[in-house]
Each structure stands twice: as structure tokens, then as C-alpha cells.
Design an enzyme around this catalytic site. Structure first.
Site, PDB file in Angstrom:
ATOM      1  N   HIS A  53      36.673  48.260   5.186  1.00 12.27           N
ATOM      2  CA  HIS A  53      36.673  49.425   4.285  1.00 12.27           C
ATOM      3  C   HIS A  53      38.106  49.775   3.881  1.00 12.27           C
ATOM      4  O   HIS A  53      38.348  50.229   2.771  1.00 12.27           O
ATOM      5  CB  HIS A  53      36.037  50.639   4.976  1.00 12.27           C
ATOM      6  CG  HIS A  53      34.540  50.636   4.964  1.00 12.27           C
ATOM      7  ND1 HIS A  53      33.804  50.790   3.805  1.00 12.27           N
ATOM      8  CD2 HIS A  53      33.635  50.506   5.961  1.00 12.27           C
ATOM      9  CE1 HIS A  53      32.499  50.749   4.105  1.00 12.27           C
ATOM     10  NE2 HIS A  53      32.378  50.571   5.413  1.00 12.27           N
TER      11      HIS A  53
ATOM     12  N   ASP B 249      25.481  43.013  10.394  1.00 14.87           N
ATOM     13  CA  ASP B 249      24.492  43.875   9.744  1.00 14.87           C
ATOM     14  C   ASP B 249      24.611  43.786   8.218  1.00 14.87           C
ATOM     15  O   ASP B 249      23.655  43.985   7.496  1.00 14.87           O
ATOM     16  CB  ASP B 249      24.608  45.318  10.238  1.00 14.87           C
ATOM     17  CG  ASP B 249      26.016  45.878  10.148  1.00 14.87           C
ATOM     18  OD1 ASP B 249      26.959  45.124   9.803  1.00 14.87           O
ATOM     19  OD2 ASP B 249      26.170  47.087  10.399  1.00 14.87           O
ATOM     20  N   HIS B 250      25.819  43.460   7.762  1.00 14.57           N
ATOM     21  CA  HIS B 250      26.094  43.291   6.325  1.00 14.57           C
ATOM     22  C   HIS B 250      27.539  42.840   6.203  1.00 14.57           C
ATOM     23  O   HIS B 250      28.275  42.863   7.194  1.00 14.57           O
ATOM     24  CB  HIS B 250      25.900  44.612   5.554  1.00 14.57           C
ATOM     25  CG  HIS B 250      26.696  45.738   6.149  1.00 14.57           C
ATOM     26  ND1 HIS B 250      28.066  45.844   5.979  1.00 14.57           N
ATOM     27  CD2 HIS B 250      26.333  46.757   6.967  1.00 14.57           C
ATOM     28  CE1 HIS B 250      28.489  46.899   6.655  1.00 14.57           C
ATOM     29  NE2 HIS B 250      27.473  47.474   7.268  1.00 14.57           N
TER      30      HIS B 250
ATOM     31  N   THR C  50      24.695  51.616  14.153  1.00 15.24           N
ATOM     32  CA  THR C  50      24.175  50.352  14.702  1.00 15.24           C
ATOM     33  C   THR C  50      23.644  50.527  16.126  1.00 15.24           C
ATOM     34  O   THR C  50      22.493  50.179  16.397  1.00 15.24           O
ATOM     35  CB  THR C  50      25.240  49.240  14.637  1.00 15.24           C
ATOM     36  OG1 THR C  50      25.810  49.226  13.332  1.00 15.24           O
ATOM     37  CG2 THR C  50      24.643  47.892  14.975  1.00 15.24           C
TER      38      THR C  50
ATOM     39  N   ASP D 208      29.797  44.307  12.921  1.00 16.95           N
ATOM     40  CA  ASP D 208      29.538  45.225  11.803  1.00 16.95           C
ATOM     41  C   ASP D 208      30.473  44.876  10.646  1.00 16.95           C
ATOM     42  O   ASP D 208      31.689  44.923  10.783  1.00 16.95           O
ATOM     43  CB  ASP D 208      29.758  46.681  12.253  1.00 16.95           C
ATOM     44  CG  ASP D 208      29.129  47.681  11.293  1.00 16.95           C
ATOM     45  OD1 ASP D 208      29.370  47.571  10.062  1.00 16.95           O
ATOM     46  OD2 ASP D 208      28.387  48.557  11.754  1.00 16.95           O
TER      47      ASP D 208
ATOM     48  N   ASP E  34      34.006  46.374  10.365  1.00 15.73           N
ATOM     49  CA  ASP E  34      33.596  47.072   9.146  1.00 15.73           C
ATOM     50  C   ASP E  34      34.670  48.055   8.669  1.00 15.73           C
ATOM     51  O   ASP E  34      35.059  48.036   7.496  1.00 15.73           O
ATOM     52  CB  ASP E  34      32.290  47.810   9.440  1.00 15.73           C
ATOM     53  CG  ASP E  34      31.850  48.742   8.333  1.00 15.73           C
ATOM     54  OD1 ASP E  34      31.466  48.231   7.265  1.00 15.73           O
ATOM     55  OD2 ASP E  34      31.900  49.965   8.527  1.00 15.73           O
TER      56      ASP E  34
ATOM     57  N   SER F 238      24.804  50.649   7.491  1.00 12.80           N
ATOM     58  CA  SER F 238      24.603  50.149   8.853  1.00 12.80           C
ATOM     59  C   SER F 238      23.355  50.736   9.506  1.00 12.80           C
ATOM     60  O   SER F 238      22.843  50.161  10.475  1.00 12.80           O
ATOM     61  CB  SER F 238      25.821  50.449   9.727  1.00 12.80           C
ATOM     62  OG  SER F 238      26.910  49.670   9.324  1.00 12.80           O
TER      63      SER F 238
ATOM     64  N   GLU G 162      28.251  45.303  19.970  1.00 16.12           N
ATOM     65  CA  GLU G 162      28.700  45.419  18.580  1.00 16.12           C
ATOM     66  C   GLU G 162      30.229  45.383  18.476  1.00 16.12           C
ATOM     67  O   GLU G 162      30.917  46.165  19.127  1.00 16.12           O
ATOM     68  CB  GLU G 162      28.207  46.731  17.951  1.00 16.12           C
ATOM     69  CG  GLU G 162      28.567  46.779  16.463  1.00 16.12           C
ATOM     70  CD  GLU G 162      28.358  48.137  15.815  1.00 16.12           C
ATOM     71  OE1 GLU G 162      28.108  48.162  14.602  1.00 16.12           O
ATOM     72  OE2 GLU G 162      28.474  49.171  16.494  1.00 16.12           O
TER      73      GLU G 162
HETATM   74 ZN   LIG Z   1      30.602  50.206   6.613  1.00 16.14          ZN
END
Ligand SMILES: [Zn+2]
Length: 360
Positions: free
Chosen positions: A255, A293-294, A132, A37, A251, A79, A246
Site C-alpha cells: 500500500h 488473500d489478494h 484475515t 497478505d 500488504d 482482506s 499470516e
Molecule cells: Zn490491503
């Protein structure tokens, strides 16, 4: 060379049969789908730098591709929408899980795999109700409705569920959690050690933390992945299995614009990829797919000195945002059928291709 020969053989076989067979080689029995993620190409490149360019598990890929992560209603996905695209083959709106933009439900690849007799599971470092993992079993337009997602998880067809999120079960079912989970047909365990000691014959709900499993979870993800594979291989038998793993907190660290913390999460995720790839090397009917996912953070690896022409000037990790970015993300493929996924594609196209392989 071996790869080239096999692709050529597959092509010959397609001609000989006069069909548009998806894959002429060995059928893909098992899929291990690992999602980092927020893991951009820059996250992978950062790991190359901190490992002083020693080969990592990413360098062992048999094939690579790229995917575009944008959602149905935003050039920058969340997500939920990207998880849905990867899990179902359908682009949808941000915050939507397992449903099209019109709200209608779409089958996930784990639900499809179950219909085809395969065992299925999810292993995560966040709560098992997070966007996710939820994209693989839930169908709802608001990813933040955690109680409703918990209810959908209880009645899901998954054989193995591993991650955090016990507090949400307590919130929904108060003192009755153990009975509810047992009635749903799951054996409940609360630690990674209990998970590892559990029988491979039963369905398992391993809720190893009240909330997230933790930023310093060490080799948790690798250990949980290994055990999940053992259980799913036993339960799936000749039909095989589909497992989603995952690296959830890559992620979150992005952040927070925390490069060191993201490196620890990447190391944990790479440990899980190593377990999956080792299994695929020993079981040549297994496809391993690694993607994100990104991208999160708009991480840039820039020279520490603009006058970098003269000599090594060091590299700085710089973040462009505390949100997500619109960058394409990589796909790494290992093992059986790795040549089936090629080039530049939509995120939903990857989900569609995996569903076609499962349904073959
Ligand atoms: Zn995020």
C-alpha cells in the site's frame, strides 16, 4: 517420481475400494496454512530477483495452483472477503468476516477442525483482530468493529493466538484484561521470549505488541510459528492440528509502494514457511499450504531500459496502485496431500477443499 507413484497408488486404491475417496494415501493429520497478505506472484518473483535466482522456499513446493481472489460484490477484494473465502469456503462481500452476503454465519476451517478434535491456532504480524485472522474465528459484517471482534476472540475455540492487538483488549476491558483472558482459559504472555518459554500444555494468548508487531520484526514470525506448532502438536495429540500463519504486513508495505519494506516482510514470511515445511518434512502426515488473500500494489517487474534486447539493463519495481489488484494469486503446496489441490480455482474452492480434508 515419488509424487507420481503416490498419486498413481492413490488412484489404484480408489478403484480397488470402488469409492470416490478424496485421498487414498496417508491421511492428512495436520494443516499449516500460511497466508501472505497482499503477496502476488510479482512479490515472489521480486524475491527471486533480489536473491539472484538462488532457490527459495517457494521453489521447493511439491505442487502449485492458482486462485481467483474476487469477492461476492467486487472484482477487487479486501482482506475480509478473501480471508472469509479462504477460511470458510464461501465468497462474501468486502468488509464481511465469517458470514455470507446475507449476513448468516459460516463455520471456519479452524472451527471445523476443533469439532473434529484437532488443536487450532493463529499467528500473525498484525493485530490479532485484523480481517484475515478474524475470518478464522469471528462472524461480523463490518471488519472495522474491532471491539466486537475482540469479544468474539475471547470466546473463540482457538488454542493458540499470537500477534499484536493488546491496545484493543485494553480499550474493551480496561484494567481487567488479565482476568478476562484467564477466565477465558488462556495463559497470557506479552513477549516472544515469554511465548517460547511457555508450557506446551496450556492454551496461549500471546499479545506481543500493543498494535502491529512491526515492520522490522526480524525472525518473530518464524519463532512464533515454531512455538505454535509445538503447542498445537502437544495439545492436538493423535487428532493433529490446524494452524494459520499470516505474513500480515506484506500488504501494508505494498500500500505504501515500498519495495524494500515489502522484501523485509517477505523474508519474515518465508522464514515462517521454512519452519512449516521443515516440520512437514519431519512429520509426513502434515500438509503445508501457502497462498495470498489478494495482490496489493499491482507490482510490476519491468526492464529499467526499454532497449533490453542487447544486454542486461536492470529491473525496476514499479507499482500501479496504492490499493489492491484483481490478479490471480499463487498457491504453493508441500507434504502430505499436496497433490489434492490442483489447477485454477476460486479462492473459496481452496477453503472448501481444506475443509473436506479436515472433515475426512
Ligand atoms: Zn490491503
Amino acid at each position: 517420481m515419488k509424487q507420481t507413484f503416490r498419486s498413481f497408488y492413490a488412484l489404484l486404491l480408489c478403484f480397488a475400494l470402488g469409492t470416490s475417496t478424496l485421498y487414498g494415501g496417508e491421511p492428512v493429520k495436520n494443516i499449516i496454512f500460511l497466508i501472505g497478505d497482499g503477496m502476488g506472484l510479482s512479490s515472489v518473483s521480486m524475491m527471486q530477483l533480489v536473491n539472484e535466482y538462488r532457490p527459495t522456499i517457494f521453489d521447493e513446493a511439491d505442487n502449485i495452483a492458482l486462485q481467483k481472489s474476487y469477492s461476492a460484490d467486487n472484482r477487487v477484494t479486501d482482506s475480509a472477503a478473501s480471508g472469509t473465502a479462504l477460511a470458510t469456503g464461501h465468497k462474501t462481500n468486502n468488509t464481511y468476516i465469517g458470514v455470507r452476503p446475507d449476513g448468516s454465519a459460516v463455520e471456519s476451517l479452524t472451527e471445523l477442525a476443533k469439532r473434529h478434535g484437532k488443536a487450532t491456532g493463529i499467528v500473525v504480524t498484525t493485530v490479532v483482530q485484523h480481517a484475515t485472522p478474524a475470518a478464522f474465528y469471528a462472524h461480523i459484517t463490518n471488519r472495522h468493529e474491532y471491539i466486537a471482534i475482540t469479544e468474539q476472540l475471547v470466546v473463540s475455540t482457538l488454542d493458540v493466538v499470537v500477534g499484536g492487538g493488546m491496545s484493543l483488549f485494553n480499550e474493551r476491558y480496561s484494567g481487567d484484561v488479565e482476568r478476562v483472558i484467564a477466565d477465558a482459559g488462556y495463559h497470557l504472555v506479552r513477549t516472544t521470549e515469554e511465548l517460547e518459554a511457555a508450557s506446551c500444555d496450556s492454551r496461549i494468548m500471546a499479545l506481543v505488541a500493543d498494535k502491529e508487531v512491526g515492520a522490522d520484526s526480524g525472525d518473530y514470525l518464524a519463532r512464533a510459528t515454531r512455538k505454535a506448532i509445538d503447542i498445537l502438536a502437544t495439545r492436538g495429540g493423535d487428532e493433529g492440528f490446524v494452524l494459520m500463519v499470516e505474513g500480515s504486513l506484506i500488504d501494508g508495505m505494498a500500500h505504501g509502494n515500498d519495495a524494500l519494506a515489502q522484501q523485509r516482510e517477505m523474508e519474515g514470511f518465508m522464514g515462517a514457511i521454512e519452519v512449516a515445511v521443515e516440520y512437514a518434512r519431519n512429520h509426513p502426515d502434515t500438509l503445508v499450504v501457502v497462498t495470498a488473500d489478494h495482490e496489493t500494489g499491482g507490482l510490476a517487474l519491468v526492464s529499467a531500459n526499454s532497449d533490453f534486447n542487447l544486454s542486461e539493463q536492470g529491473v525496476e519495481f514499479r507499482w500501479a496502485t496504492d490499493g489492491h489488484s484483481a490478479q490471480m494469486v499463487p498457491i504453493y503446496l508441500y507434504g502430505c496431500g499436496a497433490e489434492l489441490i490442483n489447477g485454477i480455482m476460486e479462492n473459496a474452492e481452496l477453503g472448501t477443499k481444506l475443509k473436506a480434508i479436515i472433515a475426512e
